[in-house]
Design an enzyme around this catalytic site. Structure first.
Site, short mmCIF file in Angstrom:
data_model
loop_
_atom_site.label_atom_id
_atom_site.label_comp_id
_atom_site.label_asym_id
_atom_site.label_seq_id
_atom_site.Cartn_x
_atom_site.Cartn_y
_atom_site.Cartn_z
N GLY A 171 95.96 1.31 110.77
CA GLY A 171 95.07 1.75 109.91
C GLY A 171 95.11 3.22 109.84
N ASP A 172 95.30 3.89 111.11
CA ASP A 172 95.50 5.58 111.01
C ASP A 172 96.95 5.89 110.19
OD1 ASP A 172 93.56 6.23 112.74
OD2 ASP A 172 94.31 5.86 114.45
N SER A 173 97.99 5.05 110.38
CA SER A 173 99.08 5.46 109.77
C SER A 173 98.92 5.36 108.22
CB SER A 173 100.20 4.41 110.39
OG SER A 173 100.38 4.85 111.50
#
Length: 400
Positions: A171-173
């Protein structure tokens, strides 16, 4: 190995002021640095980004990747003098990137309207769990929650147990990638109009953007996708199969490809057998078909299975770990991995810049700087014209 410091890539000449910490915002900054932008990362004095200490036994190898190509300075954003430094740096930048909880930048007098008053064409990139508006915007948001809310966590893993995770901060990437895409779209608009704007990227919406037809399948067909492990329901054969010494993926669901697979495993009659003769029939008899293929692969090493499939033009691939990447000639030929110069490690092997550009390729100039505030003096002197005495005075007051 000599450290490469000259920027290459299509974003050379652009400057990003990166605020925030951990993964989503800094990954966006990494993408900019890879493509040649001058990324100035701001960290709190005395402690730095927590990514500096994330890793086995406290060794920050992840930091080496996510901070690569960046110039790292320190500034206390909670102090007026630190905030004033940021305001001065904004005048020298094209983008300001942050991933604090919404409202934090406004509390410091560094919200979009504040920055716009300093530099009207500034592009502000804001990355958060839930976005800058809406009832959840003020909540703290990590990738795991965004992945769940965006629908991907429910679909990960085997159907007989609780949802799994991808093993990376997906999700962060994704949020960092969509933030970079939005920022470049905003840059295109600025080039045409002279106007800056705000880019609002959230983790949950970035995950949602990859959710294919989950929502229309529910609203129109009243169906809900479920976890299916390594298979694609109704798409066969397409699975991970055990070999005598490992695992391999074979994907041969198209009619013509399946005929080649049947021939490859010595059972050409399968392609004309009623239960396997069409795409829909193979999907309906997926378990039986996988069992037949598994029986064949389990008696052979992965290298033999791979060679046979390649010879018969059947899509195939080993299930790679890092050691497999290092030994693969295609990784080598594509220069998919690169050695980045590091003060601590000498060299750190890591993924190279993606995608590859034919005319203006990006580059990994150096690994994440080892020393906290390594570029503080250079940046404050070169961009703001501060003297050595000025910088030392700020350091004495723990502003930098």
């Amino acid at each position: 190995m000599t450290q490469v410091t000259t920027a290459t890539g299509p974003l050379k000449g652009l400057r990003v002021l990166e605020l925030g910490q951990l993964i989503a915002g800094p990954f966006c900054g990494q993408l900019f640095a890879d493509m040649g932008a001058d990324v100035i990362k701001v960290e709190p004095p005395g402690q730095g980004d927590p990514m500096r200490s994330w890793g086995r036994a406290g060794y920050p190898l992840w930091w080496s990747v996510v901070a690569r190509g960046k110039r790292c300075i320190t500034a206390n954003l909670r102090s007026k003098e630190g905030q004033d430094l940021i305001r001065a740096l904004v005048e020298e930048c094209d983008f300001v990137l942050e991933n604090f909880r919404p409202g934090t930048m406004e509390k410091w007098g560094l919200g979009y309207e504040d920055l716009k008053a300093i530099k009207p064409d500034i592009i502000m990139i804001r990355v958060s769990g839930y976005g800058q508006s809406g009832p959840y915007s003020s909540r703290p948001g990590y990738a795991s929650v965004g992945e769940a809310m965006g629908g991907v966590r429910y679909l990960m893993g085997e159907p007989d147990r609780k949802p799994s995770r991808a093993g990376i901060s997906l999700g962060d990437s994704l949020a960092g990638t969509f933030a970079a895409l939005g920022a470049l779209a905003a840059l295109r608009h600025r080039d045409q109009s002279g106007e800056g704007q705000l880019v609002d990227a959230s983790i949950f919406e970035s995950v949602l953007a990859l959710s294919e037809a989950l929502v229309p399948e529910h609203t129109i067909e009243n169906s809900t996708r479920e976890r299916t492990g390594s298979t694609l329901p109704g798409i066969a054969p397409s699975n991970i199969y055990d070999c005598a010494d490992g695992m391999i993926i074979i994907a041969a669901n198209q009619d013509t490809v399946f005929r080649r697979l049947a021939k490859a495993i010595g059972m050409p009659e399968l392609s004309s057998e009623g239960r396997f003769s069409s795409h829909s029939a193979r999907g309906a008899n997926q378990v039986d078909l996988d069992a037949l293929i598994q029986k064949w692969t389990s008696k052979r090493p992965t290298a033999e299975v791979e060679a046979v499939m390649i010879e018969n033009a059947v899509p195939v691939g080993k299930v790679y770990k890092a050691e497999d990447m290092l030994d693969d000639p295609h990784f080598s030929a594509r220069e998919a991995l690169v050695d980045a110069v590091s003060e601590r490690w000498g060299e750190v092997k890591m993924p190279n810049v993606a995608p590859k550009l034919s005319a203006t390729p990006g580059s990994v100039r150096w690994a994440g700087p080892d020393r906290l505030g390594q570029h503080t003096d250079d940046v404050l002197r070169d961009l703001l014209g501060l003297s050595t005495e000025d910088i030392e005075a700020l350091r004495d007051k723990q502003i930098v």
